[in-house]
Design an enzyme around this catalytic site. Structure first.
Site, short mmCIF file in Angstrom:
data_model
loop_
_atom_site.label_atom_id
_atom_site.label_comp_id
_atom_site.label_asym_id
_atom_site.label_seq_id
_atom_site.Cartn_x
_atom_site.Cartn_y
_atom_site.Cartn_z
N ARG A 98 -0.56 9.03 1.21
CA ARG A 98 -1.70 9.60 0.89
C ARG A 98 -1.90 11.34 0.73
O ARG A 98 -2.28 11.52 -0.30
CB ARG A 98 -2.87 9.16 1.74
CG ARG A 98 -2.96 7.76 1.86
CD ARG A 98 -3.89 7.30 2.92
NE ARG A 98 -4.38 5.85 2.78
CZ ARG A 98 -5.19 5.21 3.66
NH1 ARG A 98 -5.54 5.91 4.77
NH2 ARG A 98 -5.31 3.95 3.38
N ARG A 118 -1.11 9.80 8.35
CA ARG A 118 -1.05 8.19 8.73
C ARG A 118 -0.68 7.42 7.59
O ARG A 118 -1.26 7.48 6.34
CB ARG A 118 -2.41 7.90 9.10
CG ARG A 118 -2.64 6.30 9.50
CD ARG A 118 -3.89 6.06 9.96
NE ARG A 118 -4.87 6.24 9.21
CZ ARG A 118 -5.46 5.24 8.17
NH1 ARG A 118 -4.63 4.06 8.06
NH2 ARG A 118 -6.47 5.40 7.24
N GLU A 137 0.81 -1.23 -0.01
CA GLU A 137 0.03 -0.12 -0.07
C GLU A 137 1.03 1.36 -0.24
O GLU A 137 2.22 1.28 0.16
CB GLU A 137 -0.92 0.26 1.22
CG GLU A 137 -1.93 -0.92 1.11
CD GLU A 137 -3.04 -0.72 2.18
OE1 GLU A 137 -3.19 0.13 2.77
OE2 GLU A 137 -4.08 -1.70 2.25
N HIS A 196 -11.45 11.01 5.70
CA HIS A 196 -11.22 9.67 6.00
C HIS A 196 -10.95 9.37 7.34
O HIS A 196 -11.38 8.47 8.10
CB HIS A 196 -10.16 8.93 5.04
CG HIS A 196 -10.07 7.54 5.39
ND1 HIS A 196 -11.06 6.84 5.15
CD2 HIS A 196 -8.99 6.85 5.52
CE1 HIS A 196 -10.54 5.44 5.28
NE2 HIS A 196 -9.11 5.54 5.63
N HIS A 235 -8.77 10.24 2.03
CA HIS A 235 -8.24 9.20 1.31
C HIS A 235 -8.35 9.38 -0.09
O HIS A 235 -9.48 10.12 -0.53
CB HIS A 235 -9.34 7.82 1.51
CG HIS A 235 -8.58 6.73 1.43
ND1 HIS A 235 -8.80 6.32 -0.17
CD2 HIS A 235 -8.02 5.64 1.92
CE1 HIS A 235 -8.12 5.29 -0.26
NE2 HIS A 235 -7.65 4.60 0.93
#
Length: 556
Positions: A290, A386, A127, A351, A244
């Site tokens: 992100r 994060r 990811e 998100h 997100h």
């Protein structure tokens, strides 16, 4: 100054339940805490609606930890800190990455969670922001649902556990800076209850519902952070609400999340002409952290005057796509989209809150007996942004640490129930004629417009102006969860706007178009606290937020 409690009450007049521990929230953090606590203590688990109505249930991608032969806690630490853009508390990150593998092993061997495997080994995926394939997943893209179901199965028949569904946690009860339990409303009857306990664990999740476009379920209104602030705990890093990159761009609330793991398996972000937008932007391209991906998406959308882009997964073999991402495939198909044949329309959505209630490395807050865990907490792990799939891990790791602490501290407070003073609260409250549902929608739109991923002094000032006009709602008297939620949302929106105005730089999830670069001066946390003189804030350097701990357990 904000009211100390949302309701007037007299403890002697309320129905009372005695227990050793109250856990608020039934996501991975709350369920994990309750499971361990109920082995020894009488536990009340309070959940706003049903046990399964949580953000955990919708966590698709997986849970990150150094589980592969080519991985290590050191590499996981490096990736987490790099994603956090200079604001991670390194002591907390070390706790996460070193204890994470053990907690996942326990989840499999003791709780019975079934993760996807290949040839007997965990099937790990990649990811954004990760340098290794380290994300374990279950049922393809239903990891949160699998973890939640396993924890509930282990909990539901425990005789030491009282599950209170459809109970709204209104406020933490305190006396002389010590937690004495929780005020909770039975939403079926409207009756206020006092859950008397020497310790409360807040595991209430995030606050994505402050925005009109979010992946969070409707219950995520930040109640735990608001309760903790009113009780005297500290709150930090609330300007870092993570968006997100890939929420399904169709009119639904909440937006369906298109897992980052899809990009880990080869999907790419493209514009309306099919041009890959992340190529040349970052060395990891579509798997960049992100904040980097969202920033580029927003830039491209504005340049093209479009409100969405596309995630193209057609390069992944159709049968692989259906087997690996069955939930996403099925949901898109129901919306008229066959993701094996055409790109998926996507856009960023609110998100995850990287900040929250400040805790030490044992989950303790500034209020004796009050703990916080999961998304509601600011452990310092996430910094300004994060790292993908660190959230479920954080809930597992720090819930275990909280219970390790409570096993000692609760034993010292066996006589607390006999020492609870008679507490009442009375405040003159005003009738505020307002349509609560309309105010909630208006607040969400004001936050979406003014405190989105790209912010400016002008947009933030406009949001602050809206909040100022509606601040009187905080002094109103409401007798239903809908009113309480809006009061909590206005309080937290005010904190977010204030923090975003104060932070005159762009870092991680917080992007100021009028201050587009990082500034070394702002490598600090903005910490809020409500006291006798009202709301105050201070700046704390990185390394001092959670590491020193709150020494209240030594004061008995």
């Amino acid at each position: 100054m904000i009211p100390r409690y949302l309701v007037n009450f007299d403890l002697e007049e309320l129905p009372t339940m005695d227990c050793d521990l109250v856990v608020v929230g039934s996501g991975v953090a709350g369920l994990s805490t309750a499971l361990r606590a109920a082995r020894r203590f009488r536990v009340a688990l309070v959940t706003k609606t049903t046990l399964t109505a949580t953000a955990t249930k919708f966590a698709q991608g997986g849970i990150a930890s150094a589980l592969g032969a080519d991985d290590s806690p050191e590499l996981h630490f490096r990736d987490t800190v790099e994603a956090g853009k200079g604001l991670c508390e390194e002591d907390a990150v070390w706790v996460l990455v070193r204890e994470g593998p053990r907690r996942i092993t326990e989840l499999i061997e003791e709780v019975g969670a079934h993760f996807d495997t290949t040839d007997g080994h965990l099937d790990l995926t990649m990811e954004g922001g990760h340098s290794r394939r380290r994300v374990a997943h279950a049922q393809g893209d239903a990891t949160g649902s699998e973890i939640e179901a396993c924890l509930i199965r282990r909990l539901i028949y425990n005789k030491r556990l009282q599950i209170l569904e459809d109970y709204f946690a209104v406020d933490v009860v305190t006396h002389e800076d010590r937690c004495l339990g929780l005020l909770a409303m039975d939403t079926d009857t409207g009756t206020l209850h006092y859950l008397r306990a020497p310790a409360v664990v807040l595991a209430t999740g995030g606050m994505g519902q402050l925005y009109s476009v979010t992946t969070n379920p409707e219950i995520c209104t930040g109640d735990g952070v608001a309760m903790a602030l009113r009780a005297g705990a500290e709150v930090a890093d609330v300007e870092f609400l993570q968006f997100h990159p890939t929420a399904l761009h169709i009119p639904e609330n909440p937006r369906w999340l298109i897992s980052e793991a899809l990009r880990g398996e080869g999907a790419v972000l493209v514009d309306h002409r099919g041009r890959r937008i992340m190529r040349g932007v970052h060395p990891l391209e579509d798997l960049a952290p992100r904040d980097v991906v969202v920033n580029e998406m927003v830039r491209v959308m504005r340049e093209l005057d479009r409100d969405h882009l596309f995630l193209d997964a057609t390069g992944i073999p159709a049968e692989t796509l259906k087997a690996r991402f069955p939930s996403i495939y099925r949901h898109c198909l129901e919306a008229g989209l066959d993701i094996t044949q055409s790109p998926i329309p996507v856009s960023p959505a609110a998100h995850y809150m990287s900040g929250g209630v400040v805790t030490d490395l044992r989950g303790r807050t500034k209020v004796a007996g009050l703990y916080a865990c999961g998304e509601v907490a600011c452990t310092g792990v996430h910094g300004a942004n994060r790292l993908a799939s660190n959230s479920l891990l954080e809930g597992l790791v720090f819930s275990w640490r909280i219970m390790e602490d409570l096993e000692v501290t609760l034993a010292r407070r066996e006589d607390l129930h006999s020492r609870v003073p008679s507490i009442g609260y009375r405040r003159k409250r005003h009738h505020v004629p307002v349509d609560i549902a309309l105010l909630r929608r208006s607040l969400q739109q004001a936050m979406q417009d003014g405190v989105g991923f790209r912010r400016s002094r002008e947009s933030l000032t406009e949001a602050a102006r809206f909040l100022g006009k509606n601040r009187r709602v905080l002094d109103a008297s409401y007798l239903s969860p809908a009113g309480f939620e809006v009061q909590n949302m206005i309080l937290l929106a005010g904190l977010m706007v204030r923090a975003a105005l104060l932070r005159k730089e762009s870092r991680g999830c917080h992007f100021r178009v009028d201050f587009p670069g990082e500034a070394e001066f702002w490598r600090r946390h903005i910490v809020f606290r409500e006291g006798e003189d009202g709301l105050s804030w201070e700046l704390r350097p990185v390394g001092s937020l959670t590491g020193s701990g709150y020494p209240w357990w030594e004061e008995d």
